[in-house]
Every structure is written in structure tokens, then in C-alpha cells.
Design a protein around this motif. Structure first.
Motif, PDB file in Angstrom:
ATOM      1  N   SER A 198       0.826  -1.214   0.166  1.00  0.00           N
ATOM      2  CA  SER A 198      -0.115  -0.178  -0.100  1.00  0.00           C
ATOM      3  C   SER A 198       0.762   1.285   0.064  1.00  0.00           C
ATOM      4  CB  SER A 198      -0.830  -0.004   1.186  1.00  0.00           C
ATOM      5  OG  SER A 198      -0.315   0.338   2.447  1.00  0.00           O
ATOM      6  N   THR A 199       0.093   2.355   0.004  1.00  0.00           N
ATOM      7  CA  THR A 199       0.978   3.869   0.307  1.00  0.00           C
ATOM      8  C   THR A 199       1.017   3.694   1.729  1.00  0.00           C
ATOM      9  OG1 THR A 199      -1.153   5.022  -0.058  1.00  0.00           O
ATOM     10  CG2 THR A 199      -0.001   4.501  -2.136  1.00  0.00           C
ATOM     11  N   THR A 200       1.284   4.893   1.860  1.00  0.00           N
ATOM     12  CA  THR A 200       1.794   5.280   3.475  1.00  0.00           C
ATOM     13  C   THR A 200       0.440   5.576   4.061  1.00  0.00           C
ATOM     14  OG1 THR A 200       2.651   7.453   3.113  1.00  0.00           O
ATOM     15  CG2 THR A 200       4.157   5.734   3.443  1.00  0.00           C
ATOM     16  N   PHE A 201       0.097   5.369   5.416  1.00  0.00           N
ATOM     17  CA  PHE A 201      -1.173   6.038   5.913  1.00  0.00           C
ATOM     18  C   PHE A 201      -1.018   7.579   6.108  1.00  0.00           C
ATOM     19  CE2 PHE A 201      -1.973   2.271   8.983  1.00  0.00           C
ATOM     20  CZ  PHE A 201      -1.971   1.358   8.182  1.00  0.00           C
ATOM     21  N   ASP A 202      -2.118   8.148   5.755  1.00  0.00           N
ATOM     22  CA  ASP A 202      -2.220   9.832   6.084  1.00  0.00           C
ATOM     23  C   ASP A 202      -2.941  10.062   7.494  1.00  0.00           C
ATOM     24  OD1 ASP A 202      -5.040   9.565   5.975  1.00  0.00           O
ATOM     25  OD2 ASP A 202      -5.300  10.500   4.049  1.00  0.00           O
ATOM     26  N   SER A 232      -6.989   7.591   6.243  1.00  0.00           N
ATOM     27  CA  SER A 232      -6.870   6.782   4.664  1.00  0.00           C
ATOM     28  C   SER A 232      -5.433   6.595   4.448  1.00  0.00           C
ATOM     29  CB  SER A 232      -7.766   7.859   3.527  1.00  0.00           C
ATOM     30  OG  SER A 232      -7.639   7.090   2.558  1.00  0.00           O
ATOM     31  N   PHE A 233      -5.016   6.966   3.073  1.00  0.00           N
ATOM     32  CA  PHE A 233      -3.799   6.646   2.765  1.00  0.00           C
ATOM     33  C   PHE A 233      -3.328   7.829   1.841  1.00  0.00           C
ATOM     34  CE2 PHE A 233      -5.459   2.446   2.983  1.00  0.00           C
ATOM     35  CZ  PHE A 233      -4.579   1.727   3.698  1.00  0.00           C
ATOM     36  N   GLU A 234      -2.247   8.016   1.650  1.00  0.00           N
ATOM     37  CA  GLU A 234      -1.545   8.894   0.733  1.00  0.00           C
ATOM     38  C   GLU A 234      -1.592   8.539  -0.786  1.00  0.00           C
ATOM     39  OE1 GLU A 234      -0.373  11.835   1.928  1.00  0.00           O
ATOM     40  OE2 GLU A 234       0.213  11.326   3.960  1.00  0.00           O
ATOM     41  N   GLY A 235      -1.766   9.674  -1.574  1.00  0.00           N
ATOM     42  CA  GLY A 235      -1.783   9.186  -2.983  1.00  0.00           C
ATOM     43  C   GLY A 235      -3.124   9.033  -3.685  1.00  0.00           C
ATOM     44  N   ASP A 236      -3.369   8.636  -4.681  1.00  0.00           N
ATOM     45  CA  ASP A 236      -4.536   8.533  -5.529  1.00  0.00           C
ATOM     46  C   ASP A 236      -5.203   7.517  -4.860  1.00  0.00           C
ATOM     47  OD1 ASP A 236      -6.255   8.034  -7.389  1.00  0.00           O
ATOM     48  OD2 ASP A 236      -5.004   7.691  -9.204  1.00  0.00           O
ATOM     49  N   THR A 237      -6.523   7.816  -4.653  1.00  0.00           N
ATOM     50  CA  THR A 237      -7.484   6.742  -4.011  1.00  0.00           C
ATOM     51  C   THR A 237      -7.906   6.042  -4.866  1.00  0.00           C
ATOM     52  OG1 THR A 237      -9.247   8.353  -4.667  1.00  0.00           O
ATOM     53  CG2 THR A 237      -8.543   8.640  -2.547  1.00  0.00           C
TER      54      THR A 237
END
Length: 760
Positions: free
Chosen positions: A406-410, A414-419
Motif C-alpha cells: 500500500s501507500t503510507t497512512f495519512d 486513509s492513505f497518501e496518494g491516488d484513492t
């Protein structure tokens, strides 16, 4: 008329008594206010309304160097008056009585003095001390105590003015309660000089002696990050709620949810009080349940499975979600590149239920939810996984492993980057966070145990549990969990101990190429002495009927001990399955496994000893390997009854440890000496190889645990490698099947089901 006269007399009596009381009270005040001895002039005081804690009287106690007071008054939280201080060394001591009418312990944090020319001094009290009195050698600090303190009013240094000796003042008392400080540091003991409580709104200071700052600090339900760390001296400002200081362990802590102890059958508890566990729940609550009289409403206890109602460890367990969909998690430190073992017990509550275990790198932003109806990051992973895989969520007991990135947690849950591009099965520049995920499915008939290994890619990890399927669509109900552990592997793990690393989901059973074959099946892990080098693996979903495991899904024993696969000792011919692995010299190790008969009671031998330069073998399909010869020798030269297993009467259970010695192995099933002289009960120059042997017998009505998972363990299940060579062999071979004893069938055809081989 008589009654009316009596009432009037009674009324007059009350009025008279009240008048006398008021006169005495005024006289008392007047006496203390105008005492010539104490040099008090023109002082007046009045009665105040009582509160929880308050000043209830003030009097002049002493005066020095011509000092006197012309007025003195008080209310709930201050004293005020006029002090005449004619000389630079003049002072007045005031005796202040404080009464605590509340139910909480109180103290004085500080004072504020309205006159800049004056200063105060406490004669017999230290700021922030509890206001207590000594009663029969016990300090009473709460309801009803009356504490007297002496407060000195004097000139501030450098402020004396002989032309202005009359000073009006108001001295305010800052009464405060106390906040508890809870420390969880039983493992590392790196937290020192930490008080158990501090007065409200003050600072908390303690010393941290660890090399890494491996703790988390919470005030109330919020994590504290704005503390200072100066050479190991930690300071947290303005404490207004209870403080929880948690050591970040190198292992799961409170894995059986025994802390805190609850008094009811279940309770929703703030996560700060559930030692070491955190939750993404907006309510910040964790549901902990307790066994009472071998029962709890969370458990599906019937007459048939009442024996399975006890919890795996202690007296309490947890439900993954309390009152909303969320995740339980712990953060702790590990060593990158090391392999660790995890173990947990899972049980459905309302029927067949599914949970997930997720392990990966600790994130800079803690896992969280945006609101009660949203998903946290772990729930989002599972949703993506289910959308991209065909997973049978209705198998009575199963463990399936996946790896995603995955991308990193925000910071918003949610997560960083394109959903639309948060997850992947492959590592790349975007999907940099690796996650190992196990989907675990169990019914509610009993507790099921699961384990596996995890190799860390960083020094800080997060270990999370979340609900996947339960009887409620919002997942706020179900998925019971207990006895969660995480420990160092130490390179001593048996490979594929539950036979899950081979996929036979489409067959009832299959014969696979063993590890020592010319082309082993990937993941098999086990070797065999069979000439055809085949290992038979059975599958619960497809093979439960073929292996005479109960077909009825509600039967509490219709399951496989761990995962979905198991083996039958012999595939197409008699032989031994074995595995070589590393064991440190002189270290005490323990083993465990699950065993089950097929047609009735089957007996099997487990043999552990030093790995040989030449692996065990057979000359042909009809001959015997070295381990089979050991068993034949034991049958002739020992009485198994002497080792607490009544084989003659077909008793079940595990024998005591049997120790024999052999010559070194040679080729084709032989030893370096003739077979007739290859084995002995004592060690000598020929018989140099030491073997520990256990015989187990199990019926076909259930899986039976032996070793450290045996709840009735009464035999020695330890092994110590005394050789310089740190390689050990563990072997399983037939002792006697039900078919051999009852219908003369070859043991190669049926008998001795094996699963969940563990080593620690």
C-alpha cells in the motif's frame, strides 16, 4: 388542646436552642477576633457557605517585631485583610483551617498574592502535598478532614518602606485534585523516578534510561507528543487527566486481555486501561469479557461442548469490535530481518465468523477512522482484498495468507496518494508499505488456535486484528480473541508444520514430492524415507469424509487443528516423514503437535535426535528405515507400560520420554555397525547418537494435542541438543494402526493423521 400546647412548647424550645447556638458561635468568633494576646485590632469575620473544599476559619497565630492586623476575613478560596508591618523583619502568622467535604483527595498547587510588596511563607505545609490529617496512624485525606496550616505574611525582599507600613492583601488558594499516573514497563524497566500521581495542572517529570525512546504517552484518551526530552529527563506540561505511559514491547503484551480485571460478564473499557492494546474505534472502547462458572453469553456453550467453554489463557478474552467496526492493534519494536512466530486463539460468537491479522511496518500516522461509519486503513485493506480474491468465508476453520503493498497512512484515516491506486500485489515506487495478512475463519463450537511466522522488514511494526465477517453487517458483534503472542523464531522453526504451504484445495488428498526428492514440490518442507519420495497431504474441505472426520459442520470436532491441511504418515508405503533444522547447543526446547486416529486408535512415534551425515533411508519399498528399526527394537527390549502408556489395553495419550542410543546412520536403512548391535539403552563408543522418543495413541473422534499445547501435560516434552553440531532431526513414524491390530491391513493404507507441528 393538649396537643397544640405541646407543639407550641416544642417550637419555643427549638427557637431558644437556635438562639443559644448563634450566641455561642458569635462569642467564639468575637473571642478569636479580639484577643489582646494576639494583637488583633478591629477584626471581623463571618460564616461562609460550605463547599467541597474550602477555608472554614482564619485566626492570627503569631506576630513578630511590632506587627499586627487591623482586619481579617476569608471566603471559600482566599483570606484577605490588612497587615501592619512596622519593621523590615516584621511578619504575621495566620492559622488557616481548611475543610474537605468532598470525596476526592485535594491539595494546594500554589498561591497568588495581590500585594506586590508582600511575600508569603508556608510554615508547616509543602505546596502540592495532600491536605491530610493523621488519624490513628492512618492519613485521612478525603471526606470530612480538617487541616490547619500556618501561613506567614511578610515583606518581600527589598520592598520595606517605613513610610507605608499598612498593607492590604488578598491571598488566593489554588485547590486542586490529583491525576493518577499509570506506568507499563514491566519488561524493560526503563522508566524511573516517575510519581504515581501529580496534582492537577502541574507538570509531570520522569527519567527514561533506555537507548531508544520505546514508550507511548497518553493523557486521558489522547496521545501526548508535545513533551520535552532533555538528556533522558521527560517533562509533560499541564497534566489535567490521568496519564498512561506505555512501554513499546518487542512482543505482544496483555495478549490474553487479563488487564484490567472486570467484575461483570463483559465491559466496554477505555483503551488506555486495556494494557498495551489500542483501537481505531471513535468511542475508543475495547470490549473485554469474562468467564463465570465456565460460561459467558459470548460463548455458544452446549452440553456437548461445555469442556470447550474455558478460555485458552486466564479468565478473560476480547471481542475484536466493541460497539462499532474498528481494529485492535499494538505497535512494538523488532529487529529488521529477524523471523518471529505469532500465535492466537479465535472463536466465532454467532456462528461462522472471520477475522484478519495484519502485520506490517509501523506508520508515522497512527491508524484511525474519520467517523463511526468509515473504515480505518486495515478495514480498507481487507475490503480491497475481498474484492480482488475469491475467498471461501464459510469454512469451519481455516487460515489463508496474503501479501499486499500500500501507500503510507495519512492523518485522516486513509492513505497518501491516488484513492484509485492505493493497493497492489507488487512492490513499486508508489506501493512501498508491505503487509502480511492472514484471513482466519472459525465457528463458535470451540476455541481454535492459529500460528505462523513473520519476517520483519523494519525495526518498528504494527500488529492489528480486525473483523471480516460476523452475524451483524456492521461487524460490531463477534470474533472473539484470546492468548495472542508474538515471539522470536531464533531460526528453530519447523518448516510447514501445519502443511498449509501446499495447495490441494481441489482434492480430498494428494501425494506430493518430498523435500528430498529430485524435484520437490515448492513449500513441502518435509522429507520421507519412502522409496517413491511421496508425502500424502489431506484436505479438510474435500477429504473429511475420506478420512472419517465428521461431515456434520456443527460437530465441534469437525475441523483441522490448524488451517485446512494435514498429513497421513504413510502415502503409498511404510516409512518415516522427517525434517532437519537448526537447534542451538545446550538450549532446552519444547515440541507440540496434534494427532488423530483414522479408523480407531492409532499409535505413532516421534523421534528427535542429531542430524546424520547420511539421512535416514530404506533399501527398497518393503524394507525398514533406521527409525522404523528403532521402534521394532523398543517393542522387543522395553515395556511401554513402564513409560506410562498402557498399549496392551489400547490406552490413549503420550508416553514418558524414552531415551536410546544408536550407531551412526549408514546408507540404505543401515547403521555403521550390524543391525543386531546398532541400538542400546546406554551410551558407549559404538552407540554415540542419542535419541528421545515418545509414543502417542489417539482415537479418531477428535484431534488431540501433545506437548506444550496439551492442557493435561504430565510428561517431559523437552529436548536438549548436546552436540556441537547445531542441526537436529525430528521424525514421525508408525507404531501401530487400528487396521494392523484389527484386520491385518498394512499401515501404509490407513492411519495416523498429523497436524500443527510446533517447536520452541
Amino acid at each position: 388542646m393538649l396537643k397544640r400546647n405541646y407543639f407550641n412548647k416544642f417550637k419555643s424550645s427549638i427557637i431558644s436552642s437556635y438562639s443559644v447556638l448563634m450566641f455561642v458561635l458569635c462569642l467564639s468568633i468575637g473571642f478569636s477576633a479580639f484577643s489582646d494576646k494576639l494583637n488583633i485590632k478591629d477584626i471581623s469575620a463571618s460564616i461562609r457557605v460550605k463547599a467541597d473544599i474550602r477555608i472554614t476559619s482564619v485566626n492570627l497565630s503569631d506576630a513578630y517585631s511590632g506587627a499586627y492586623s487591623t482586619s481579617l476575613n476569608y471566603n471559600k478560596t482566599n483570606i484577605n485583610g490588612t497587615a501592619i508591618l512596622p519593621n523590615e523583619d516584621s511578619y504575621i502568622d495566620y492559622e488557616v483551617k481548611i475543610t474537605n467535604l468532598g470525596k476526592v483527595e485535594m491539595g494546594i498547587k500554589d498561591f497568588s498574592l495581590s500585594n506586590d510588596n508582600l511575600d508569603y511563607e508556608l510554615v508547616d505545609y509543602n505546596l502540592e502535598d495532600k491536605l491530610c490529617v493523621l488519624e490513628e496512624e492512618t492519613l485521612n485525606c478525603t471526606l470530612g478532614i480538617e487541616k490547619q496550616i500556618i501561613l506567614r505574611v511578610k515583606w518581600k525582599d527589598g520592598s520595606y518602606d517605613s513610610n507605608s507600613t499598612e498593607n492590604n492583601f488578598v491571598l488566593d488558594f489554588n485547590f486542586q485534585n490529583y491525576q493518577k499516573v499509570y506506568v507499563e514497563d514491566t519488561v524493560a524497566q526503563n522508566i524511573a523516578d516517575c510519581p504515581s500521581e501529580v496534582i492537577n495542572t502541574s507538570d509531570l517529570t520522569f527519567r527514561y534510561t533506555g537507548e531508544k525512546f520505546d514508550i507511548r504517552i497518553y493523557m486521558g484518551s489522547k496521545r501526548v507528543s508535545d513533551y520535552t526530552n532533555k538528556d533522558g529527563l521527560i517533562t509533560i506540561k499541564n497534566i489535567t487527566e490521568p496519564v498512561y505511559i506505555k512501554y513499546i514491547s518487542y512482543s505482544i503484551e496483555n495478549g490474553s486481555f487479563e488487564t484490567p480485571t472486570i467484575n461483570s460478564s463483559y465491559a466496554y473499557i477505555s483503551s488506555e486501561k486495556v494494557v498495551s492494546w489500542n483501537t481505531t474505534s471513535i468511542s475508543n472502547q475495547i470490549e473485554v469479557a469474562k468467564i463465570n462458572n465456565n460460561n459467558n453469553e459470548h460463548l455458544n456453550v452446549t452440553f456437548e461442548n461445555v469442556v470447550d467453554s474455558t478460555v485458552p489463557d486466564g479468565n478473560q478474552f476480547a471481542e475484536i469490535n466493541a460497539n462499532e467496526k474498528a481494529s485492535l492493534f499494538q505497535n512494538f519494536s523488532v529487529t529488521a530481518g529477524e523471523t518471529y512466530n505469532w500465535n492466537l486463539h479465535h472463536r466465532g460468537r454467532g456462528g461462522q465468523e472471520v477475522m484478519a491479522l495484519i502485520i506490517g511496518n509501523h506508520q508515522e500516522n497512527e491508524p484511525k477512522k474519520a467517523n463511526t461509519s468509515s473504515d480505518d486503513q486495515f478495514n480498507a485493506m481487507i475490503k480491497w482484498l475481498l474484492n480482488n480474491n475469491t475467498i471461501d468465508l464459510k469454512v469451519p476453520t481455516k487460515k489463508t495468507k496474503y501479501k499486499i503493498y500500500s501507500t503510507t497512512f495519512d492523518s485522516s484515516g486513509s492513505f497518501e496518494g491516488d484513492t484509485n491506486d492505493l493497493f497492489s500485489y507488487e512492490y513499486d515506487d508508489v506501493h512501498t508499505q508491505e503487509w502480511d495478512i492472514w484471513i482466519i475463519s472459525s465457528n463458535n463450537s470451540k476455541w481454535f488456535e492459529y500460528s505462523d511466522s513473520y519476517t520483519s522488514t523494519s525495526n518498528e511494526i504494527v500488529f492489528a486484528l480486525c473483523s471480516v465477517l460476523s452475524v451483524k453487517s456492521n461487524l460490531s458483534y463477534g470474533n472473539l480473541i484470546d492468548k495472542v503472542s508474538f515471539s522470536i523464531n531464533d531460526n528453530e522453526q519447523v518448516v510447514n508444520g501445519s502443511f498449509e504451504d501446499i495447495d490441494i484445495s481441489e482434492k480430498a488428498y494428494a501425494h506430493f514430492n518430498a523435500e528430498n526428492s529430485s524435484s520437490p514440490n515448492i513449500g513441502i518442507g518435509w522429507s520421507t524415507t519412502a522409496i517413491d519420495k511421496k508425502v500424502e497431504i489431506g484436505n479438510f474441505e474435500k477429504g473429511k469424509n475420506a478420512y472419517l472426520i465428521a461431515k456434520d459442520m456443527i460437530n465441534p470436532y469437525a475441523y483441522v487443528k490448524d488451517g485446512n491441511n494435514f498429513i497421513e504418515l504413510n502415502a503409498t508405503e511404510t516409512g518415516t516423514v522427517y525434517q532437519n533444522f537448526l537447534v542451538k547447543k545446550d538450549k532446552t526446547n519444547e515440541w507440540s503437535f496434534a494427532h488423530r486416529g483414522r479408523q480407531g486408535i492409532d499409535y505413532m512415534a516421534m523421534i528427535i535426535g542429531p542430524s546424520q551425515s547420511l539421512n535416514p533411508s530404506k533399501q527398497n519399498a518393503k524394507t525398514k528405515d533406521q527409525f522404523m528399526k528403532m521402534i521394532d527394537w523398543i517393542k522387543v527390549n522395553t515395556d511401554i507400560n513402564d513409560y506410562n502408556l498402557d498399549f496392551g489395553n489400547e490406552a490413549t495419550g503420550c508416553s514418558d520420554k524414552i531415551t536410546i542410543y544408536s550407531a551412526k546412520f549408514s546408507s540404505l536403512g543401515s547403521f555403521e555397525v550390524d543391525d543386531s548391535d546398532a541400538l542400546s539403552l546406554t551410551k558407549d563408543d559404538i552407540h554415540t547418537e542419542k535419541w528421545n522418543i515418545w509414543i502417542v495413541g489417539s482415537n479418531n473422534d477428535n484431534w488431540y494435542n501433545y506437548g506444550f499445547y496439551d492442557e493435561n501435560l504430565s510428561y517431559d516434552n523437552t529436548y536438549i541438543n548436546t552436540n556441537e553440531k547445531e542441526e537436529t532431526i525430528i521424525a514421525f513414524t508408525n507404531y501401530s494402526t487400528w487396521g494392523q491390530r484389527n484386520n491385518g491391513k498394512s499401515p501404509a493404507e490407513t492411519g495416523n493423521l498429523l497436524d500443527y507441528v510446533n517447536w520452541r
